[in-house]
Design a protein around this motif. Structure first.
Motif, short mmCIF file in Angstrom:
data_model
loop_
_atom_site.label_atom_id
_atom_site.label_comp_id
_atom_site.label_asym_id
_atom_site.label_seq_id
_atom_site.Cartn_x
_atom_site.Cartn_y
_atom_site.Cartn_z
N LEU A 100 2.93 17.83 0.17
CA LEU A 100 2.08 17.68 1.37
C LEU A 100 1.28 16.38 1.39
CD1 LEU A 100 1.24 19.22 3.98
CD2 LEU A 100 -0.69 20.15 2.69
N ASP A 101 0.91 15.88 0.20
CA ASP A 101 -0.02 14.73 0.13
C ASP A 101 0.40 13.55 1.02
OD1 ASP A 101 -1.41 16.22 -1.62
OD2 ASP A 101 -1.36 14.78 -3.27
N ALA A 102 1.70 13.26 1.06
CA ALA A 102 2.17 12.10 1.82
C ALA A 102 3.07 12.50 2.97
CB ALA A 102 2.91 11.14 0.89
N MET A 103 3.04 13.77 3.34
CA MET A 103 3.91 14.27 4.40
C MET A 103 3.30 13.99 5.78
SD MET A 103 5.31 18.17 4.65
CE MET A 103 6.24 18.14 3.13
N GLN A 104 4.15 13.72 6.74
CA GLN A 104 3.67 13.60 8.12
C GLN A 104 3.58 15.02 8.68
OE1 GLN A 104 5.28 10.62 11.15
NE2 GLN A 104 6.33 12.49 11.73
N ALA A 105 2.44 15.65 8.44
CA ALA A 105 2.29 17.07 8.77
C ALA A 105 1.45 17.19 10.04
CB ALA A 105 1.65 17.82 7.62
N PRO B 191 -4.35 13.68 1.60
CA PRO B 191 -4.79 12.54 0.78
C PRO B 191 -4.25 11.19 1.28
CG PRO B 191 -4.28 14.39 -0.63
CD PRO B 191 -3.89 14.81 0.76
N TYR B 192 -2.98 11.12 1.71
CA TYR B 192 -2.47 9.85 2.23
C TYR B 192 -3.24 9.43 3.48
CZ TYR B 192 0.22 6.66 5.12
OH TYR B 192 0.56 5.61 5.94
N VAL B 193 -3.48 10.36 4.39
CA VAL B 193 -4.20 10.01 5.63
C VAL B 193 -5.58 9.46 5.28
CG1 VAL B 193 -5.21 10.91 7.77
CG2 VAL B 193 -2.93 11.67 7.07
N ARG B 194 -6.27 10.14 4.36
CA ARG B 194 -7.62 9.67 4.00
C ARG B 194 -7.57 8.28 3.37
NH1 ARG B 194 -8.31 15.17 3.19
NH2 ARG B 194 -7.74 15.19 1.00
N ALA B 195 -6.60 8.07 2.47
CA ALA B 195 -6.52 6.76 1.81
C ALA B 195 -6.15 5.67 2.81
CB ALA B 195 -5.47 6.82 0.69
N ALA B 196 -5.22 5.98 3.71
CA ALA B 196 -4.76 4.95 4.66
C ALA B 196 -5.79 4.69 5.75
CB ALA B 196 -3.42 5.38 5.27
N GLU B 197 -6.70 5.64 5.96
CA GLU B 197 -7.77 5.46 6.95
C GLU B 197 -9.01 4.81 6.33
OE1 GLU B 197 -8.19 5.84 10.12
OE2 GLU B 197 -6.53 7.06 10.83
N ALA B 198 -9.02 4.67 4.99
CA ALA B 198 -10.21 4.10 4.32
C ALA B 198 -10.41 2.65 4.77
CB ALA B 198 -10.04 4.17 2.81
N ALA B 199 -11.68 2.22 4.72
CA ALA B 199 -12.03 0.89 5.25
C ALA B 199 -11.25 -0.23 4.54
CB ALA B 199 -13.53 0.67 5.11
N PHE C 107 0.84 -1.21 0.00
CA PHE C 107 0.00 0.00 0.00
C PHE C 107 0.88 1.26 0.00
CE2 PHE C 107 -2.14 3.36 2.39
CZ PHE C 107 -3.32 3.48 1.68
N LEU C 108 1.90 1.27 0.84
CA LEU C 108 2.75 2.46 0.95
C LEU C 108 3.54 2.72 -0.33
CD1 LEU C 108 3.98 1.97 4.63
CD2 LEU C 108 2.57 3.86 3.78
N GLY C 109 3.80 1.66 -1.09
CA GLY C 109 4.50 1.81 -2.37
C GLY C 109 3.73 2.70 -3.35
#
Ligand SMILES: Cc1cc2nc3c(=O)[nH]c(=O)nc-3n(C[C@H](O)[C@H](O)[C@H](O)COP(=O)(O)O)c2cc1C
Length: 357
Positions: free
Chosen positions: A323-328, A287-295, A98-100
């Motif tokens: 920003l999309d994949a940053m740990q912000a 966007p990364y947070v939303r995708a990684a939190e998706a069911a 997934f992270l790839g």
């Protein structure tokens, strides 16, 4: 402060811990450059270093660099280690795949990156002799507290519940940080598994702790202007710790896109999530947070495995200012963060707080 009880509480705190005003920089791993700390310490506050990811050598170097720029006090913050994580090769493989999609391919060994050597960090901290050692995620042992006291170092312990705060007080903490769930960055729950169940807002947590503790309480979480400072002091705090609002300061060195995004973030535009490190922390809802939190996304692996797995993605996002994949990390009052010299931000917070009290 015109209200005598508030003013004497804050004054007693300032006298005891060697600051001129009760607004402190919150410790922020990876986001506490020496110039930021020095600017605040030189303006009557206290510097702070989040040392969770630092080696013993880096702790010594930070303190030396700080002392070259300021004669003021500083706190060094450590994470009390969690028990070793449970590993699950199949689940880690799914997370790596997934992270790839969000960063470079993740090698199978990425999850092996262990926590830093806590004992070596504590040795270095004691050697560096900051005014304050602070903890998050747990408490020091009796022997560790004894070493700190012998070295004349005070201890601030972060707590997210009354029970944690009482544990910290019983263990010898000189002050307890009440961390409301508004706070940016990691949530300090002593038991990682309980973090989501202990999401109390500062307005509820702070008076609870202030009424039950004998030691001073420092309020943290969502405080980003003088109204927040005044409210926290009124609710029983002796001082406040501010993180996110100082991320926007001139002396901060976070990536530009992160800094710019703070002022545009609504409170609900931040989210408490495990998808960066495996420990719950509040970040911009990217966007990364939303995708990684998706069911349908793989469940984050425990800390620090997830942190190791996301390391490549986070590194590349920072390098590309993407920003999309940053740990912000960001607290719920990020919208109040404004670009200005750190000392000016702090002074205007204090002037506004005093005018309101
Ligand atoms: C970028 C960032 C990094 C953080 N790192 C740490 C840390 O290493 N140790 C810690 O105790 N708290 C850490 N925190 C939490 C802060 O100490 C503090 O509780 C929080 O910033 C207060 O809420 P605010 O951000 O709304 O001001 C971090 C917060 C941020 C924003």
């Amino acid at each position: 402060m015109h209200t005598p009880a508030i003013s004497s509480r804050a004054k007693a705190f300032c006298e005891r811990f060697g600051v001129e005003l009760p607004i402190l920089l919150a410790p922020m791993a990876g986001a506490c450059p020496v110039p930021l700390s020095a600017a605040l310490a030189n303006a009557g506050s206290m510097g702070a270093m989040g040392a969770v990811l630092s080696t013993a050598e880096q702790i010594g170097q930070w303190m030396e660099a700080f002392r070259a720029q300021s004669h003021g006090p500083a706190q060094i913050n450590l994470w009390v280690p969690d028990p070793p994580p449970l590993r699950d090769a199949a689940a880690e493989a799914a997370t790596r795949e997934f992270l790839g999609q969000w960063g470079p391919q993740v090698p199978a060994t990425a999850g092996d990156a262990g926590p830093a050597d806590f004992d070596a960090q504590l040795d270095a901290l004691i050697h560096a002799r900051p005014a304050v050692a602070s903890t998050i995620m747990g408490v020091f042992s009796a022997a560790q507290v004894q070493r700190l006291k012998a070295a004349g170092i005070a201890w601030f312990a972060c707590a997210t519940t009354l029970d944690e705060a009482l544990q910290a007080q019983a263990a010898g903490a000189d002050a307890v940080v009440a961390q409301g769930m508004e706070a940016g960055g990691h949530r300090g729950a002593f038991d990682a598994a309980k973090a989501e169940l202990q999401m109390s807002g500062l307005f509820a947590l702070l008076p609870r702790l202030a009424d039950k503790l004998q030691v001073p309480v420092i309020a943290a979480g969502g405080i980003a202007d003088g109204r927040g400072v005044a409210a926290a002091l009124l609710l029983g705090a002796s001082a406040v710790q501010v993180g996110t609002a100082f991320l926007a300061a001139d002396e901060s060195d976070i990536p530009q896109v992160w800094r710019h995004a703070l002022a545009d973030a609504e409170p609900e535009g931040t989210r408490a999530t495990r998808v960066f490190s495996g420990r719950l922390g509040r970040a911009l809802d990217t966007p990364y947070v939303r995708a990684a939190e998706a069911a349908d996304a793989p469940q984050p692996r425990p800390y620090p495995v997830q942190r190791g797995l996301t390391a490549g993605m986070r590194r590349d996002a920072n390098a590309a200012d993407h920003l999309d994949a940053m740990q912000a990390w960001a607290g719920q009052s990020a919208w109040l963060a404004r670009r200005a010299p750190a000392a000016e931000i702090m002074r205007s917070m204090w002037a506004q707080a005093q005018a309101l009290s």
